[in-house]
Write an enzyme that holds these catalytic residues in place. Structure first.
Site, PDB file in Angstrom:
ATOM      1  N   HIS A  50      -7.338  -4.513   7.767  1.00 28.68           N
ATOM      2  CA  HIS A  50      -6.753  -3.521   8.906  1.00 28.68           C
ATOM      3  C   HIS A  50      -7.865  -3.080   9.139  1.00 28.68           C
ATOM      4  O   HIS A  50      -8.225  -1.832   8.192  1.00 28.68           O
ATOM      5  CB  HIS A  50      -5.149  -3.617   9.088  1.00 28.68           C
ATOM      6  CG  HIS A  50      -5.332  -3.205   7.610  1.00 28.68           C
ATOM      7  ND1 HIS A  50      -5.074  -3.631   7.095  1.00 28.68           N
ATOM      8  CD2 HIS A  50      -4.780  -1.548   7.843  1.00 28.68           C
ATOM      9  CE1 HIS A  50      -4.454  -2.644   6.193  1.00 28.68           C
ATOM     10  NE2 HIS A  50      -4.678  -1.568   6.306  1.00 28.68           N
ATOM     11  N   HIS A  78      -7.661   1.352  10.457  1.00 30.68           N
ATOM     12  CA  HIS A  78      -7.581   2.160  10.228  1.00 30.68           C
ATOM     13  C   HIS A  78      -7.827   3.317  11.497  1.00 30.68           C
ATOM     14  O   HIS A  78      -8.791   3.898  11.055  1.00 30.68           O
ATOM     15  CB  HIS A  78      -6.566   3.947   9.236  1.00 30.68           C
ATOM     16  CG  HIS A  78      -5.296   2.938   8.410  1.00 30.68           C
ATOM     17  ND1 HIS A  78      -4.386   3.526   8.226  1.00 30.68           N
ATOM     18  CD2 HIS A  78      -6.407   2.167   7.543  1.00 30.68           C
ATOM     19  CE1 HIS A  78      -3.991   2.750   7.431  1.00 30.68           C
ATOM     20  NE2 HIS A  78      -4.921   1.866   6.897  1.00 30.68           N
TER      21      HIS A  78
HETATM   22  P1  5GP Z   1      -3.230   0.025   3.793  1.00 29.62           P
HETATM   23  O1  5GP Z   1      -2.334   1.363   2.760  1.00 29.62           O
HETATM   24  O2  5GP Z   1      -3.098  -1.351   3.866  1.00 29.62           O
HETATM   25  O3  5GP Z   1      -4.613   0.193   4.492  1.00 29.62           O
HETATM   26  O4  5GP Z   1      -2.598   0.632   5.437  1.00 29.62           O
HETATM   27  C1  5GP Z   1      -1.325  -0.468   5.275  1.00 29.62           C
HETATM   28  C2  5GP Z   1      -0.162   0.992   6.692  1.00 29.62           C
HETATM   29  O5  5GP Z   1       0.355  -0.795   7.842  1.00 29.62           O
HETATM   30  C3  5GP Z   1       0.233   1.904   6.538  1.00 29.62           C
HETATM   31  O6  5GP Z   1      -0.611   2.964   6.926  1.00 29.62           O
HETATM   32  C4  5GP Z   1       1.255   1.790   6.531  1.00 29.62           C
HETATM   33  O7  5GP Z   1       1.862   2.568   7.271  1.00 29.62           O
HETATM   34  C5  5GP Z   1       1.074   0.786   7.753  1.00 29.62           C
HETATM   35  N1  5GP Z   1       2.151   0.071   7.519  1.00 29.62           N
HETATM   36  C6  5GP Z   1       3.229  -0.382   6.676  1.00 29.62           C
HETATM   37  N2  5GP Z   1       4.721  -1.175   7.275  1.00 29.62           N
HETATM   38  C7  5GP Z   1       4.379  -1.096   8.796  1.00 29.62           C
HETATM   39  C8  5GP Z   1       4.922  -1.707   9.685  1.00 29.62           C
HETATM   40  O8  5GP Z   1       6.239  -1.889   9.283  1.00 29.62           O
HETATM   41  N3  5GP Z   1       5.144  -1.425  10.924  1.00 29.62           N
HETATM   42  C9  5GP Z   1       3.311  -0.884  11.198  1.00 29.62           C
HETATM   43  N4  5GP Z   1       2.756  -0.552  12.228  1.00 29.62           N
HETATM   44  N5  5GP Z   1       2.852  -0.301  10.538  1.00 29.62           N
HETATM   45  C10 5GP Z   1       3.020  -0.069   9.032  1.00 29.62           C
END
Ligand code: 5GP
Length: 144
Positions: free
Chosen positions: A107, A109
């Site tokens: 993903h 951001h």
């Molecule tokens: P990563 O840390 O893997 O780069 O980003 C994961 C993102 O997913 C984080 O920014 C976190 O806030 C978001 N996130 C975690 N759980 C959920 C969820 O259940 N729904 C949504 N929409 N975002 C989530």
């Protein structure tokens, strides 16, 4: 979790794609889903994912699929800019737990930055009010 991890269909974003858990969607087509981050670092923090490419990170997605995601990232960043008029836009993408990745479905951001508002650090944000997320998603959607 290492960079060579098998894709797990039980990850949160796979559940969102299947509709097993709710999300606040901004844009969706056959390939791409853009939705609000539930723990936003700033107003308008959203995420862009490929819906069918089962890639944990940028190393194991087909280039053609990655190109679809990055095209959507630009489209969403432009809509965020038009709708929310931030002072800057941070595009971030993490690969592997040591790099900060917490959800193992590739993903991107999109994090608007405002000079007069604090931006939380990655992984340190609180859950947003669902009504605020919905209202922000609608503003971004209108600008697509
Ligand atoms: P990563 O840390 O893997 O780069 O980003 C994961 C993102 O997913 C984080 O920014 C976190 O806030 C978001 N996130 C975690 N759980 C959920 C969820 O259940 N729904 C949504 N929409 N975002 C989530």
């Amino acid at each position: 979790m290492s960079l060579k991890t098998q894709y797990d269909n039980g990850n949160i974003f796979a559940k969102i794609i299947r509709g097993d858990i709710p999300s606040t969607k901004i844009f969706e087509d056959d390939n791409i889903l853009a939705f609000m981050d539930a723990f936003p670092q700033s107003l308008g923090h959203c995420l862009v994912i490929h819906k069918t490419a089962t890639a944990t990170n940028i190393l194991d997605i087909e280039t053609a699929d990655l190109n679809k995601v990055t095209s959507a990232v630009q489209k969403l960043a432009r809509a965020v800019n038009a709708a929310l008029q931030p002072d800057g836009i941070r595009v971030a993408q993490f690969n592997g737990a040591p790099a900060g990745q917490t959800v193992f479905h590739l993903h991107f951001h999109i994090i608007p930055i405002y000079e007069n508002m604090d931006t939380s650090q990655h992984g340190e944000s609180k859950a947003s009010d669902p009504e605020m997320l919905q209202a922000t998603a609608e503003r971004i959607h209108q600008a697509l």
